[in-house]
Write an enzyme that holds these catalytic residues in place. Sequence first.
Site, PDB file in Angstrom:
ATOM      1  N   GLY A  12       2.943   7.038  -6.175  1.00  0.00           N
ATOM      2  CA  GLY A  12       2.399   7.345  -4.838  1.00  0.00           C
ATOM      3  C   GLY A  12       3.099   7.669  -3.172  1.00  0.00           C
ATOM      4  O   GLY A  12       3.898   6.799  -2.544  1.00  0.00           O
ATOM      5  N   SER A  14       4.068  10.642  -2.933  1.00  0.00           N
ATOM      6  CA  SER A  14       4.173  11.496  -1.580  1.00  0.00           C
ATOM      7  C   SER A  14       4.361  11.264  -0.164  1.00  0.00           C
ATOM      8  O   SER A  14       4.891  12.510   0.672  1.00  0.00           O
ATOM      9  CB  SER A  14       2.804  12.367  -1.984  1.00  0.00           C
ATOM     10  OG  SER A  14       1.324  11.700  -1.453  1.00  0.00           O
ATOM     11  N   VAL A  64      -3.066   5.605 -11.059  1.00  0.00           N
ATOM     12  CA  VAL A  64      -2.565   5.310 -12.316  1.00  0.00           C
ATOM     13  C   VAL A  64      -3.553   4.272 -12.928  1.00  0.00           C
ATOM     14  O   VAL A  64      -2.527   3.321 -13.580  1.00  0.00           O
ATOM     15  CB  VAL A  64      -1.058   4.536 -11.714  1.00  0.00           C
ATOM     16  CG1 VAL A  64       0.034   6.003 -11.535  1.00  0.00           C
ATOM     17  CG2 VAL A  64      -1.075   3.980  -9.974  1.00  0.00           C
ATOM     18  N   TYR A 155      -7.160  -6.515  -0.611  1.00  0.00           N
ATOM     19  CA  TYR A 155      -6.293  -5.963  -0.825  1.00  0.00           C
ATOM     20  C   TYR A 155      -5.359  -6.512  -1.008  1.00  0.00           C
ATOM     21  O   TYR A 155      -4.221  -7.034  -1.466  1.00  0.00           O
ATOM     22  CB  TYR A 155      -5.790  -4.953   0.243  1.00  0.00           C
ATOM     23  CG  TYR A 155      -4.931  -4.899   1.177  1.00  0.00           C
ATOM     24  CD1 TYR A 155      -4.261  -3.838   0.214  1.00  0.00           C
ATOM     25  CD2 TYR A 155      -3.771  -4.702   1.651  1.00  0.00           C
ATOM     26  CE1 TYR A 155      -2.926  -2.965   0.394  1.00  0.00           C
ATOM     27  CE2 TYR A 155      -2.191  -4.611   1.982  1.00  0.00           C
ATOM     28  CZ  TYR A 155      -2.290  -2.918   1.201  1.00  0.00           C
ATOM     29  OH  TYR A 155      -0.481  -2.642   1.607  1.00  0.00           O
ATOM     30  N   ALA A 157      -5.838 -10.192  -2.250  1.00  0.00           N
ATOM     31  CA  ALA A 157      -6.424 -10.329  -3.666  1.00  0.00           C
ATOM     32  C   ALA A 157      -5.406  -9.656  -4.603  1.00  0.00           C
ATOM     33  O   ALA A 157      -4.121  -9.831  -5.795  1.00  0.00           O
ATOM     34  CB  ALA A 157      -7.241 -10.639  -4.733  1.00  0.00           C
ATOM     35  N   LYS A 159      -2.222  -7.442  -3.517  1.00  0.00           N
ATOM     36  CA  LYS A 159      -1.424  -7.781  -3.466  1.00  0.00           C
ATOM     37  C   LYS A 159      -0.748  -9.109  -4.204  1.00  0.00           C
ATOM     38  O   LYS A 159       0.684  -9.230  -4.701  1.00  0.00           O
ATOM     39  CB  LYS A 159      -1.044  -7.270  -1.826  1.00  0.00           C
ATOM     40  CG  LYS A 159      -1.140  -5.843  -1.878  1.00  0.00           C
ATOM     41  CD  LYS A 159       0.037  -4.681  -2.135  1.00  0.00           C
ATOM     42  CE  LYS A 159      -0.554  -3.923  -1.642  1.00  0.00           C
ATOM     43  NZ  LYS A 159       0.590  -3.149  -2.593  1.00  0.00           N
TER      44      LYS A 159
END
Length: 248
Positions: A12, A14, A64, A155, A157, A159
Site C-alpha cells: 500500500g 502508492s 495482498v 477496522y 478489530a 488493527k
Amino acid sequence: MVLNGKAAIVTGSSRGIGRAIAFALAKEGAAVLVNYNSGADAAGEVSEAIQGAGGRALVYKANVADPAEAESMVKAAQAEFGKVDILVNNAGITRDNLIFRMKDEDWDAVIGANLKGAFNCIKFAGRSMFRNHFGRIINISSVVGITGNSGQANYSAAKAGLIGLTRAMAKELGSRNITVNAIAPGVIDTDMTRLLPENVRENMLAQVPLKRFGSPEEVAGLVVYLASEAAGYITGQTINIDGGIVCM
C-alpha cells in the site's frame, strides 16, 4: 545510509503513509518494492522518484488479501533484489458503519486487507528472512486498535488483530534474528484527512494533546529506525505515534 544493501516490500505504498515510508527507506539505501492494488499512476510516480534520486524500486500490483497475489509479489521482489530483508505491512482500507448497518462484505473486506494481508505477506516474505537469519517486519496498526472507535468495528478489530499478530510472530521468528513490531499512528495529515469537513478535523484535533496532526514522514522515520540495526533488540512492541491520544 543505515539500510544500504537491504531490500524492502512496502504494501500500500502508492500514497499516504505508505508512500512516505517507501521514500524514507529508499533514502536510507534500501531497494523498495512499491505495492499497490489501485492507483497505478501514483505507484509509478513513487518508483520514478526513487529511481530519479539514484535508488532502486520495483512497482508491483497485488491485492495482498489474496494469498496467490501476495506470494507472487514476494517472488517478484526476490527475483529483482535477491532477497527480502524488510517487510512493512501498511496496506489497508476502511468501510465504516455502525455495527447494525455494517454489511458482511464490508467486514470481510476490511479484515482481509488489513489483517489477512499482513498474515499472507509475513508467511511468504518470512521464509526468505528465515533462511537468511535476518528480517525486520513492521506492521502499521492504528490507535483505534487500542482504543476502539465508534463506527469502525471492522477496522478496529483488524488493527487490534495486527497487534496480536505482531506479538505472536515476534516469539515465533525471534530465534532467526527476525524482529516484528507494530506502529500505531493516530491522526495523520494525509489526503484522506484533508478532505474531512473542518468541524470533524477540529474535533479530531481536540483529542490530541500536542494539538497538531502527525505527518506521514514522522511515521516513516519510526519505520526506518525499527528497520535499522539500531533497533535490533526491539521486538514484539507496539509503538504509538499519536501526539498523546492514547495517554488521555
